[in-house]
Design an enzyme around this catalytic site. Structure first.
Site, mmCIF file in Angstrom:
data_model
loop_
_atom_site.group_PDB
_atom_site.id
_atom_site.type_symbol
_atom_site.label_atom_id
_atom_site.label_comp_id
_atom_site.label_asym_id
_atom_site.label_seq_id
_atom_site.Cartn_x
_atom_site.Cartn_y
_atom_site.Cartn_z
ATOM 1 N N TYR A 10 -1.337 -6.902 -11.496
ATOM 2 C CA TYR A 10 -0.387 -6.933 -10.388
ATOM 3 C C TYR A 10 0.862 -7.733 -10.772
ATOM 4 O O TYR A 10 1.933 -7.169 -11.004
ATOM 5 C CB TYR A 10 -1.031 -7.570 -9.152
ATOM 6 C CG TYR A 10 -2.182 -6.798 -8.562
ATOM 7 C CD1 TYR A 10 -1.990 -5.990 -7.441
ATOM 8 C CD2 TYR A 10 -3.462 -6.878 -9.103
ATOM 9 C CE1 TYR A 10 -3.041 -5.287 -6.879
ATOM 10 C CE2 TYR A 10 -4.515 -6.179 -8.547
ATOM 11 C CZ TYR A 10 -4.302 -5.382 -7.438
ATOM 12 O OH TYR A 10 -5.347 -4.685 -6.895
ATOM 13 N N GLU A 33 0.828 -1.209 0.000
ATOM 14 C CA GLU A 33 0.000 0.000 0.000
ATOM 15 C C GLU A 33 0.864 1.261 0.000
ATOM 16 O O GLU A 33 0.523 2.254 -0.647
ATOM 17 C CB GLU A 33 -0.955 -0.004 1.195
ATOM 18 C CG GLU A 33 -1.912 -1.189 1.261
ATOM 19 C CD GLU A 33 -2.748 -1.381 0.006
ATOM 20 O OE1 GLU A 33 -2.917 -0.423 -0.771
ATOM 21 O OE2 GLU A 33 -3.235 -2.500 -0.207
#
Length: 581
Positions: free
Chosen positions: A420, A338
């Site tokens: 991703y 994050e």
């Protein structure tokens, strides 16, 4: 945003999610209000009226009412007119009751505005010409959209902390800012500033994005916490309320500035867990500033808040709900991922959701690099190998047409989790092909708009995949269109065909993208040679009985029979398990 596809989620994260869910007491149950399908899409095309204005500022005042799972809000949106308009159009979840609409202080009658499905159109008292400014004030409130499974199906999360206090958060990356406040829900309409005023019961704390501007005791059992955020990513403004305590410190950057570090955690957390996690903050800053460049928001803060859901990349206030998991990696995987988005989402924002891999793929590549930085190349290679095993390859990473976030993540025609892991492996292959110097220079230009970023000489940028392609070409002085065509715009991976002509090993690349001149290392009896493969072909002498390894350091992302066989086996196992249920 954290990934959830294929092999990409570590078991530690899954267990942490289960533990946190128990604490939150079914916080993500879908029993609360649910928004329209339009509102739950984000990054949809702007209307002509939205393209005709520049979004200068949002002043957002929100009162959180935990007992009723409700809120009241007043938001003032400041716009500069770029071309003549007769109406303003914003997004706001139609679940909210709108009590008042004003333009430049003049109340707009109810028959002069409408909000079908959450796209709100306000007829102006008079047409506005280019160069004029205007302020739109909307008062609204009610029971907001309740997250069904935050953060993946987002919205408002109403939870209870272990001490019984309310614990509230919002997570809207896949759904949009309009679940919280009126906005233009498109990545090309980020405001220049957001002032955020959060009012909550005085026994709770309301950390916010950006810089703290002080708090006010309202004398009625509530306190208002004031924050200001410069150039925010539109989905990265969030609401957090809970029984928090704060840990803070300072990081002295290699770029000469001092960065405030803050972590808001539940009072019930073990102090040793809090300190262990907080100790990772300067470590992560060291890595990212060394590999990418200056922390983009050093004038505000590096902030983290503990949330009743797993996590999300809120600008200067990353959501963390990983339960202080101790992982084999030697660092908190979720926190690091994050935090990567401060560079790859908040500083660099994708032009459209079709370019989401610039957030998630480049952010995911920071994890293998971080593992190598902490513990050596063996750990970097392990991370890359784990990413390789989970690829889907069902759709191109980039479709070259405008997409919503839901198109990219959730529809069969989208790449899903490949943005991703495949994005990370594409970045690694590009680095191995370009070399470190050119790769990181191109990355800095992509992220900061210049090769020499320093605190104060850059602002957030919006980027697309073709722009990255152009930057790579300019930095290297070579044409890398073939690379982007094969890896980003095709679903299938390049296939390396092998044949023999006596002692000669012949190699040829095949991809629907056309000629693929990817150089290739071949090891013969311990000696590594690089084949040019200029026209997609190459050959090398291999003596009888020679030990031959192609691409011995796994520098090139390509189709592999062993991985295909493993994935086919796992699919068959899952199918048999479903059939037996």
């Amino acid at each position: 945003m954290l990934r959830t596809f294929g092999r990409a989620v570590a078991m530690t994260s899954v267990l942490a999610l289960m533990a946190t869910a128990a604490v939150a007491q079914d916080r993500n149950a879908a029993g609360g209000p649910q928004a329209s399908a339009f509102t739950l899409e984000t990054d949809q095309p702007r209307t002509p009226e939205q393209e005709a204005v520049r979004f200068d500022k949002a002043d957002v005042s929100i009162t959180v009412l935990p007992e009723d799972k409700a809120m009241r809000g007043v938001t003032v949106l400041d716009f500069t007119v770029l071309s003549p308009v007769e109406a303003l159009v914003v997004e706001l979840d139609a679940l909210f009751d709108v009590s008042d609409v004003q333009v430049d202080g003049q109340t707009i009658p109810r028959d002069r505005w409408s909000n079908p499905e959450g796209r709100m159109t306000i007829q102006l008292p008079r047409p506005l010409a280019a160069g004029e400014t205007t302020a739109l004030r909307i008062a609204y409130g009610g029971h907001p959209h309740t997250a069904r499974r935050a953060p993946w199906n987002g919205g408002w999360v109403w939870a209870t902390a272990p001490g019984g206090e309310p614990w509230i958060g919002t997570a809207v990356q896949l759904d949009g800012c309009d679940l919280i406040f009126p906005c233009i829900d498109n990545s090309n309409a980020e405001p220049g500033r957001v002032d955020l005023h959060l009012t909550a019961p005085s026994n709770l704390v309301a950390p916010g994005n950006g810089v703290f501007q002080g708090k006010t005791d309202n004398g009625d059992g509530t306190t208002t916490w004031n924050w200001t955020i410069g150039d925010p990513n539109i989905y990265a403004v969030n609401v957090n309320v809970g029984p928090f305590e704060e840990v803070s410190g300072e990081y002295r950057s290699r770029f000469g500035n001092v960065i405030p570090m803050h972590y808001w955690h539940l009072k019930s957390d073990k102090p040793e867990d809090v300190q262990r996690l907080f100790a990772e903050f300067p470590q992560m800053l060291d890595f990212f500033e060394a590999y990418v460049g200056p922390f983009p928001f050093g004038g505000e803060k590096m902030g983290v808040v503990e949330t009743p859901y797993l996590g999300m990349e809120h600008q200067t206030l990353n959501a963390y709900g990983n339960g202080y998991a101790i992982e084999e990696r030697g660092y908190d995987e979720l926190l690091q991922h994050e935090f990567s988005h401060e560079w790859f989402a908040n500083q660099l924002t994708n032009w459209n959701a079709d370019d989401m891999w610039l957030h998630e793929g480049l952010g995911s590549y920071m994890q293998p690099l971080f593992a190598g930085w902490l513990r050596g190349d063996r750990y970097m290679q392990r991370e890359l190998a784990d990413q390789r095993d989970g690829l889907i390859n069902r759709a191109p990473v980039v479709s070259r047409r405008a997409q919503t976030v839901d198109d990219v993540y959730n529809r069969p025609t989208g790449p899903g989790g490949d943005i991703y892991s495949k994005g990370s492996l594409i970045a690694h292959t590009l680095r191995m092909t370009m070399g470190d110097r050119d790769f990181f220079e191109a990355l800095r230009i992509l992220v900061y708009g210049r090769p020499d970023p320093a605190p104060g000489n850059f602002r957030p940028v919006t980027r697309s995949t073709p722009e990255y392609n152009r930057i790579v070409n300019e930095v290297t002085g070579r044409n890398y269109d073939w690379f982007f065509n094969a890896y980003l715009y095709e679903a299938s991976l390049p296939v390396l065909q092998q044949s023999r002509d006596g002692d000669r090993l012949n190699l040829e690349w095949q991809t629907p993208a056309g000629v693929f001149p990817m150089p290739l290392e071949v090891e013969v009896n311990g000696r590594v040679r690089e084949l040019d493969m200029r026209d997609g072909r190459g050959s090398i002498d291999t003596p009888p009985g020679a030990i031959v390894r192609i691409d011995p350091e796994n520098k090139v992302l390509r189709q592999l029979d062993a991985v295909d066989a493993l994935q086919a086996y796992e699919r068959a196992q899952r199918d048999r398990q479903r059939a037996s249920q």
